[in-house]
Design a protein around this motif. Sequence first.
Motif, PDB file in Angstrom:
ATOM      1  N   ASN A 120       0.854  -1.184   0.000  1.00  0.00           N
ATOM      2  CA  ASN A 120       0.000   0.000   0.000  1.00  0.00           C
ATOM      3  C   ASN A 120       0.889   1.234   0.000  1.00  0.00           C
ATOM      4  OD1 ASN A 120      -1.619   2.250   0.843  1.00  0.00           O
ATOM      5  ND2 ASN A 120      -3.180   0.771   1.432  1.00  0.00           N
ATOM      6  N   ASN A 138       0.166   4.229   0.321  1.00  0.00           N
ATOM      7  CA  ASN A 138      -0.259   5.270   1.249  1.00  0.00           C
ATOM      8  C   ASN A 138       0.105   4.979   2.699  1.00  0.00           C
ATOM      9  OD1 ASN A 138      -1.652   7.318  -0.377  1.00  0.00           O
ATOM     10  ND2 ASN A 138      -2.933   5.597  -0.972  1.00  0.00           N
ATOM     11  N   SER A 139       0.524   3.767   2.984  1.00  0.00           N
ATOM     12  CA  SER A 139       0.839   3.445   4.373  1.00  0.00           C
ATOM     13  C   SER A 139       2.187   2.757   4.576  1.00  0.00           C
ATOM     14  CB  SER A 139      -0.269   2.562   4.966  1.00  0.00           C
ATOM     15  OG  SER A 139      -0.373   1.346   4.241  1.00  0.00           O
ATOM     16  N   ALA A 140       2.773   2.233   3.531  1.00  0.00           N
ATOM     17  CA  ALA A 140       4.042   1.520   3.663  1.00  0.00           C
ATOM     18  C   ALA A 140       5.176   2.491   3.978  1.00  0.00           C
ATOM     19  CB  ALA A 140       4.366   0.760   2.381  1.00  0.00           C
ATOM     20  N   PRO A 141       6.050   2.111   4.908  1.00  0.00           N
ATOM     21  CA  PRO A 141       7.234   2.938   5.163  1.00  0.00           C
ATOM     22  C   PRO A 141       8.132   2.968   3.925  1.00  0.00           C
ATOM     23  CG  PRO A 141       6.964   1.232   6.862  1.00  0.00           C
ATOM     24  CD  PRO A 141       5.971   0.950   5.780  1.00  0.00           C
ATOM     25  N   GLU A 156      10.014  -0.202   3.071  1.00  0.00           N
ATOM     26  CA  GLU A 156       9.183  -1.247   2.457  1.00  0.00           C
ATOM     27  C   GLU A 156       8.976  -0.976   0.968  1.00  0.00           C
ATOM     28  OE1 GLU A 156       4.704  -3.108   2.871  1.00  0.00           O
ATOM     29  OE2 GLU A 156       5.622  -2.202   4.637  1.00  0.00           O
ATOM     30  N   VAL A 183       6.464   9.133  -0.267  1.00  0.00           N
ATOM     31  CA  VAL A 183       6.092   9.502   1.103  1.00  0.00           C
ATOM     32  C   VAL A 183       5.741  10.986   1.171  1.00  0.00           C
ATOM     33  CG1 VAL A 183       6.954   9.724   3.469  1.00  0.00           C
ATOM     34  CG2 VAL A 183       7.404   7.628   2.165  1.00  0.00           C
ATOM     35  N   ARG A 241       2.302  11.587  -0.576  1.00  0.00           N
ATOM     36  CA  ARG A 241       1.129  11.095   0.172  1.00  0.00           C
ATOM     37  C   ARG A 241       0.898  11.870   1.457  1.00  0.00           C
ATOM     38  NH1 ARG A 241       3.822   5.458   2.158  1.00  0.00           N
ATOM     39  NH2 ARG A 241       4.629   6.235   4.143  1.00  0.00           N
ATOM     40  N   THR A 242       1.916  12.588   1.918  1.00  0.00           N
ATOM     41  CA  THR A 242       1.746  13.427   3.101  1.00  0.00           C
ATOM     42  C   THR A 242       0.832  14.601   2.775  1.00  0.00           C
ATOM     43  OG1 THR A 242       3.947  12.798   3.865  1.00  0.00           O
ATOM     44  CG2 THR A 242       2.989  14.734   4.874  1.00  0.00           C
ATOM     45  N   LYS A 294      -3.626  11.819   0.047  1.00  0.00           N
ATOM     46  CA  LYS A 294      -3.603  10.392  -0.230  1.00  0.00           C
ATOM     47  C   LYS A 294      -3.540  10.143  -1.745  1.00  0.00           C
ATOM     48  CE  LYS A 294      -6.137   6.217   0.888  1.00  0.00           C
ATOM     49  NZ  LYS A 294      -7.284   5.629   1.565  1.00  0.00           N
ATOM     50  N   LYS A 343      -1.246  -1.214  -4.009  1.00  0.00           N
ATOM     51  CA  LYS A 343      -2.579  -0.910  -3.459  1.00  0.00           C
ATOM     52  C   LYS A 343      -2.604   0.534  -3.003  1.00  0.00           C
ATOM     53  CE  LYS A 343      -3.575  -5.166  -4.066  1.00  0.00           C
ATOM     54  NZ  LYS A 343      -4.044  -5.476  -5.384  1.00  0.00           N
TER      55      LYS A 343
END
Length: 75
Positions: free
Chosen positions: A17, A19-22, A25, A41, A44-45, A48, A74
């Motif tokens: 994902n 929008n949420s993966a570090p 990752e 990153v 998406r900050t 989204k 995703k």
Amino acid sequence: FKTIVNYLTMYFGVPVNVNSAPAKELVDNLNLTSAEADAIVKARTAAKIKDYAELSKVQGLDIKKLDPVKSRIKF
């Protein structure tokens, strides 16, 4: 054997994902550079990321690198 495992992991591995993966990752699972992962990153900050078309507009990201693993991304 290791080559086969790496291939299968890259193209048929777990979904990621964006929008949420570090960032780490994103680098490890999508074969991105750390600069490209940081660009995601940062994007998406602000807002989204909704879909692949929007991801393709992220400054500093070579979207062609993600085409082979598009099915694993995703939102």
